[in-house]
Design an enzyme around this catalytic site. Structure first.
Site: not given
Length: 818
Positions: A134, A428-431
């Site tokens: 992100n 989503c691990f900022c992805n």
């Protein structure tokens, strides 16, 4: 271990290093001997105890000061900073003639600098791979704000064709996404001006899957962009600059900038060696830096300025131009000890060690099968399990399936892993791009999920039968085979279904067995049940008081959870955050209309005047910012008492809605409580929680049978679970099958089982608050249903406004069973 070493022995454990993995763990990570299995090194790796000893020794043996001065101490500090810059450039094999190292607060801050200062024009393009964090996607807003175009792309790499020379390099194609962002349509009708700057961004390693990107992309985009971008709207754009997000990948394979001269590279030091946090770097090519347009200036970035006229002369050195304010010089002084550690092991040895573990875990997960032959695990981005391919970092991302093909929620995996002492990452691990790509989530899926209330870090892990995120485990240079093995054993015992055997009428399969809802109840001979105790909890998360009889109202027990403690910024404060709240006790005198509260932390008991008839409707809706107490001095007295009681500033809030049918969920946003048509004050899910003495007795037997059971502990009381109603009689878990029940003359509807959390692991023994893994761990072994650990039954009172109803201890409980 023997099987593992047969395949990975040449890679695992630093066989040629100064220390073996066993020696590293015994001397530098003794704190991990306490049973913690840490598997989130992609999020943040761990610092070495030896590393921190050296940092502490340096900081206590030297005096460092603000480098923006000419004093001896400042000059010495400046030299420390300069030496740290050299080490960073050396780590990426970047020549100081070509690159500068700009210290930032982290990779995100470095990316923000690029986005803010890049020379965007209406003819510029920002192209980025789907698998970007992100923090990279955020650059898009700067580009679009200046009228530039932005587009997400996929990278396709093909092997050399027969007859093609290997020296000609790989065949890499850039495929634009069908749905593009704003302003891209103009490129299909006109060619871009040749002097416009364009930016291509990709990660060296995807933080979602661990897949590594081919760094040949750097040279292909910079030197042969027309062929690489052939078929895209950007093929005619000439002046390309390349950004690499190396935050994830540089811990094991830092980009070699002499071979792949990207214009911008960002990184964070805690990803490399755990400490310091809040410090990162932007490596920028000196020729690219000259094109960046910085507006703001600050102390340290100017050579001269005049306060009352428009004059400023900026410093010319790249790092001085971009580093606003004083550098984090103490943190910078600490990174040399981290680099010393990495240098002693070498990044190539770290890559071999960590990747051997991730490959082992991937192969084990891929081979798992349920008793009916169905696969257990879906791996993402792990098509190639060849260790020598160098296409994957030490990350394993996956979701798990039940025997019937439905998904286990990732939060269920995280919850049970935590109970087993395993720390991993889910979501989503900022992805978001990689998440949507690998989970096959369409734009329609993503938008409907948002409309359904799904946001990052919430409880919605499966929506419409599709997972909204995944489970990720990742390894660091100090990870061990034993940790990988414990993780695999946990997955097998908790999620792999084998032909089940029957114990005491309950089907079991592994430590955290997954049970069908219909198998939760035991056989019942329908004996008499009666109400053993009644407990009211006036203040949410504080201790309650027991009574022999109590009036009922539309919210359940009169005044039950009518108050809560709130932080000054509006957040709900509970025992999960402040376990000492269990030491606050309360009592309500209905005749006097008084709520009395006391705590071991407060000398005086607190008295609060309340209205005797909470059934009277109020006109105002609940607002967490409303001043619910009329007298300002009285409000300060009450809030001051609770601030002393819990050790942080707070205020007492009273539920004041007569019409609201909503509750506060985990994210403090309103949500329907199982579509209840009744008020529940500040309760999480329902008006009542009912607990059976027989069910608690069965749980105690299971705890005593556990090999880890501490026999010095007292047996669990039903009140450990904070019930409103405790019943006695019947068989354990008979309440699981009740649809409705009548207690005395009052009617109740069952809303199903209560999903338990870590709060039941908090005990208050002799005024001392203690935490453990029990009883939640044992409950998870036999009371788990579709991601929930159920114990106790939630009830709704069927209120009749025409009748004044009381509930009394000793009354008979008559259930209507399914």
């Amino acid at each position: 271990m023997e099987e593992f070493l047969k395949e990975f022995g040449d890679y695992y454990g630093y066989p040629d290093g100064p220390k073996s993995i066993t020696e590293i763990r015994e001397t530098e990570f003794k704190r991990l001997d306490q049973g913690v299995v840490y598997l989130d090194h992609a999020g943040s790796t761990l610092y070495s105890e030896l590393q921190m000893e050296n940092v502490f020794k340096e900081l206590t043996s030297n005096v460092y000061g603000n480098p923006h001065s000419q004093s001896d101490i400042s000059s010495a500090t400046s030299e420390i900073i300069a030496d740290a810059r050299r080490q960073v450039l050396e780590y990426f094999n970047a020549s100081p003639e070509d690159y500068s190292c700009v210290f930032t607060s982290g990779a995100t801050a470095a990316l923000k600098i690029v986005g803010e200062t890049f020379p965007w024009t209406q003819d510029s393009n920002f192209v980025y791979t789907m698998e970007n964090h992100n923090s990279v996607l955020g650059i898009r807003e700067y580009a679009l704000g200046k009228g530039a175009s932005a587009c997400a792309v996929d990278i396709e790499e093909a092997a050399n064709q027969p007859g093609q020379l290997a020296s000609s390099g790989p065949l890499i194609k850039v495929k634009p996404r069908a749905v593009q962002t704003r302003n891209t349509s103009k490129l299909q009708n006109e060619e871009s001006r040749g002097d416009a700057c364009n930016l291509f961004a990709f990660p060296s390693e995807c933080n979602f899957t661990g897949l590594r990107f081919n760094l040949d992309l750097v040279n292909l985009i910079k030197e042969n962009s027309e062929a690489t971008l052939e078929g895209t709207p950007f093929a005619k754009s000439k002046r390309w600059m390349v950004l690499i997000d190396a935050a994830k990948g540089c811990a094991t394979q830092p980009p070699n900038l002499s071979e792949f001269p990207a214009d911008f590279v960002v990184m964070s030091f805690y990803k490399l060696f755990g400490y310091p946090t809040g410090l990162g770097a932007l490596l920028v090519r000196n020729d690219a830096a000259k094109l960046l347009k910085k507006t703001y200036f600050s102390g340290g970035t100017v050579a001269a300025s005049i306060a009352d006229i428009d004059f400023v002369k900026r410093r010319e050195r790249v790092e001085e131009f971009f580093e606003d304010g004083s550098a984090s010089f103490l943190g910078i002084a600490a990174i040399r000890h981290g680099f010393k550690l990495l240098k002693s092991l070498t990044t190539s040895a770290i890559w071999m060690h960590t990747t051997s573990l991730s490959m082992y875990v991937k192969k084990k997960l891929q081979a798992l099968r349920h008793g009916n032959g169905a696969g257990v695990c879906v791996l993402y981005g792990s098509e190639n399990l060849n260790l020598s391919s160098h296409k994957s970092g030490p990350t394993v991302t996956f979701n798990l399936k039940r025997p019937d093909g439905s998904w286990f929620g990732y939060l269920e995996v995280e919850k049970l892993a935590s109970l087993s002492g395993i720390q991993l990452r889910t979501g989503c691990f900022c992805n978001p791009g990689a998440c949507a790509k690998y989970l096959d989530l369409s734009h329609s899926d993503l938008l409907s999920n948002v409309e359904a209330g799904h946001v990052c870090w919430d409880d919605n892990d499966v929506i419409n039968g599709k997972p909204t995120g995944a489970v990720r485990v990742s390894f660091g240079y100090m990870s061990t085979f034993e940790e990988a093995k414990k993780f695999i054993d946990f997955i097998i015992s908790s999620f792999v279904s084998s032909p089940r055997k029957i114990q005491n009428g309950i089907a079991v399969s592994g430590r955290f067995a997954q049970l069908p809802i219909e198998e939760l109840e035991s056989k019942e001979s329908f004996p008499r049940h009666y109400l053993k105790s009644i407990t009211i909890y006036p203040i949410k998360s504080c201790a309650g008081f027991s009574v022999n009889s109590w009036p009922l109202c539309r919210t359940g027990l009169l005044h039950d959870r009518e108050w809560m403690i709130q932080g000054l910024t509006g957040e709900l404060i509970t025992q999960k955050k402040v376990p000492e709240m269990s030491l606050i006790s309360s009592f309500i005198d209905l005749e006097e209309g008084l709520l009395s509260v006391e705590s071991t932390r407060c000398k005086d008991k607190l008295y609060i005047r309340i209205k005797s008839d909470s059934d009277s409707p109020r006109s105002d809706e609940f607002d967490s910012h409303d001043n619910i107490l009329e007298n300002h001095n009285e409000e300060n007295r009450i809030n001051g008492w609770f601030t002393n009681a819990i050790g942080r500033q707070c205020k007492l809030v009273q539920y004041s809605s007569s019409t609201s049918k909503r509750r506060l969920n985990r994210n403090k946003s309103p949500g329907l409580c199982r579509e209840l048509e009744s008020n529940i004050n500040f309760a999480n899910e329902a008006q009542f929680l009912l607990i059976s003495e027989e069910s608690v007795a069965d749980l105690n037997k299971r705890l005593e049978a556990s090999k880890d059971y501490n026999r010095d502990l007292e047996k669990l009381s039903p009140h450990r679970f904070r019930p409103n109603l405790v019943i006695s009689g019947g068989e354990p878990y008979a309440e699981d099958k009740w649809r409705t029940l009548k207690i005395g003359d009052s009617n109740f509807t069952s809303l199903g089982g209560c999903n338990r959390c870590q709060m039941i692991n908090i005990s208050n023994e002799s005024g001392q608050v203690k935490k453990s893994n029990e009883p939640l761990t044992t409950l998870a072994s036999y009371r788990r249903v579709k991601g929930k650990i159920l114990f106790g039954t939630l009830l709704r009172y069927e209120h009749d406004a025409k009748v004044e109803s009381w509930i009394r201890v000793g009354e008979e409980v008559n259930p209507d069973r399914e």
